[in-house]
Write a protein that holds these residues in place. Structure first.
Motif, mmCIF file in Angstrom:
data_model
loop_
_atom_site.group_PDB
_atom_site.id
_atom_site.type_symbol
_atom_site.label_atom_id
_atom_site.label_comp_id
_atom_site.label_asym_id
_atom_site.label_seq_id
_atom_site.Cartn_x
_atom_site.Cartn_y
_atom_site.Cartn_z
ATOM 1 N N PHE A 158 6.449 -3.060 -18.706
ATOM 2 C CA PHE A 158 6.149 -1.742 -19.227
ATOM 3 C C PHE A 158 4.734 -1.657 -19.775
ATOM 4 O O PHE A 158 4.028 -0.699 -19.551
ATOM 5 C CB PHE A 158 7.172 -1.386 -20.304
ATOM 6 N N ALA A 159 4.303 -2.660 -20.512
ATOM 7 C CA ALA A 159 3.008 -2.613 -21.179
ATOM 8 C C ALA A 159 1.903 -3.030 -20.199
ATOM 9 O O ALA A 159 2.016 -4.031 -19.520
ATOM 10 C CB ALA A 159 3.009 -3.541 -22.385
ATOM 11 N N PRO A 160 0.817 -2.267 -20.148
ATOM 12 C CA PRO A 160 -0.300 -2.626 -19.274
ATOM 13 C C PRO A 160 -1.045 -3.839 -19.807
ATOM 14 O O PRO A 160 -1.016 -4.131 -20.988
ATOM 15 C CB PRO A 160 -1.192 -1.389 -19.293
ATOM 16 N N ARG A 161 -1.744 -4.511 -18.919
ATOM 17 C CA ARG A 161 -2.535 -5.684 -19.344
ATOM 18 C C ARG A 161 -3.771 -5.258 -20.063
ATOM 19 O O ARG A 161 -4.386 -4.308 -19.847
ATOM 20 C CB ARG A 161 -2.950 -6.502 -18.137
ATOM 21 N N GLY A 197 -2.090 -6.723 -28.149
ATOM 22 C CA GLY A 197 -1.541 -5.476 -28.695
ATOM 23 C C GLY A 197 -0.126 -5.187 -28.216
ATOM 24 O O GLY A 197 0.777 -4.965 -29.027
ATOM 25 N N PRO A 198 0.095 -5.188 -26.894
ATOM 26 C CA PRO A 198 1.457 -4.963 -26.403
ATOM 27 C C PRO A 198 2.447 -6.035 -26.862
ATOM 28 O O PRO A 198 3.607 -5.731 -27.132
ATOM 29 C CB PRO A 198 1.300 -4.988 -24.888
ATOM 30 N N LYS A 199 1.992 -7.281 -26.975
ATOM 31 C CA LYS A 199 2.882 -8.333 -27.469
ATOM 32 C C LYS A 199 3.356 -8.025 -28.880
ATOM 33 O O LYS A 199 4.537 -8.155 -29.196
ATOM 34 C CB LYS A 199 2.175 -9.699 -27.459
ATOM 35 N N ILE A 200 2.423 -7.606 -29.726
ATOM 36 C CA ILE A 200 2.771 -7.280 -31.111
ATOM 37 C C ILE A 200 3.755 -6.116 -31.147
ATOM 38 O O ILE A 200 4.732 -6.137 -31.900
ATOM 39 C CB ILE A 200 1.509 -6.976 -31.937
ATOM 40 N N LEU A 201 3.507 -5.096 -30.324
ATOM 41 C CA LEU A 201 4.418 -3.944 -30.297
ATOM 42 C C LEU A 201 5.817 -4.339 -29.826
ATOM 43 O O LEU A 201 6.821 -3.892 -30.395
ATOM 44 C CB LEU A 201 3.844 -2.844 -29.404
ATOM 45 N N TRP A 202 5.920 -5.153 -28.794
ATOM 46 C CA TRP A 202 7.226 -5.600 -28.309
ATOM 47 C C TRP A 202 7.948 -6.426 -29.360
ATOM 48 O O TRP A 202 9.154 -6.264 -29.574
ATOM 49 C CB TRP A 202 7.082 -6.393 -27.010
ATOM 50 N N ILE A 212 11.629 -12.837 -27.930
ATOM 51 C CA ILE A 212 10.307 -12.946 -28.555
ATOM 52 C C ILE A 212 9.511 -14.079 -27.917
ATOM 53 O O ILE A 212 8.310 -13.936 -27.654
ATOM 54 C CB ILE A 212 10.451 -13.134 -30.081
ATOM 55 N N ILE A 213 10.156 -15.191 -27.653
ATOM 56 C CA ILE A 213 9.464 -16.304 -26.987
ATOM 57 C C ILE A 213 8.967 -15.875 -25.609
ATOM 58 O O ILE A 213 7.840 -16.183 -25.219
ATOM 59 C CB ILE A 213 10.386 -17.540 -26.899
ATOM 60 N N ASN A 214 9.796 -15.141 -24.868
ATOM 61 C CA ASN A 214 9.379 -14.658 -23.546
ATOM 62 C C ASN A 214 8.228 -13.665 -23.641
ATOM 63 O O ASN A 214 7.354 -13.652 -22.781
ATOM 64 C CB ASN A 214 10.562 -14.044 -22.805
ATOM 65 N N VAL A 215 8.227 -12.822 -24.662
ATOM 66 C CA VAL A 215 7.110 -11.893 -24.863
ATOM 67 C C VAL A 215 5.833 -12.681 -25.127
ATOM 68 O O VAL A 215 4.779 -12.386 -24.565
ATOM 69 C CB VAL A 215 7.409 -10.914 -26.021
#
Length: 67
Positions: free
Chosen positions: A64-67, A32-37, A21-24
């Protein structure tokens, strides 16, 4: 002895999930992608960690997640 081993495995998984989670959060992807991960890692601790390790965003913003 079995419960001690299970507790140790659970603690290791918890530490690895917190590290993921820290790395995410430090990655360069959007909010958005951070929240999903993070949700994936929290809802599926072992499987989410494996998926993140294979396809998750890295510190440089790739993954995996686009910017």
């Amino acid at each position: 002895m079995g419960s001690t081993f299970n507790g140790l495995v659970g603690l290791i998984i918890l530490v690895l999930d917190i590290w993921a989670i820290i790395n995410v959060l430090k990655s360069g992807v959007g909010l958005g992608p951070k929240i999903l991960w993070i949700l994936l890692i929290l809802l599926l601790p072992v499987l989410g960690l494996i998926i993140w390790a294979i396809a998750g965003p890295r510190g440089g913003g790739s993954g995996f997640a686009p910017r």
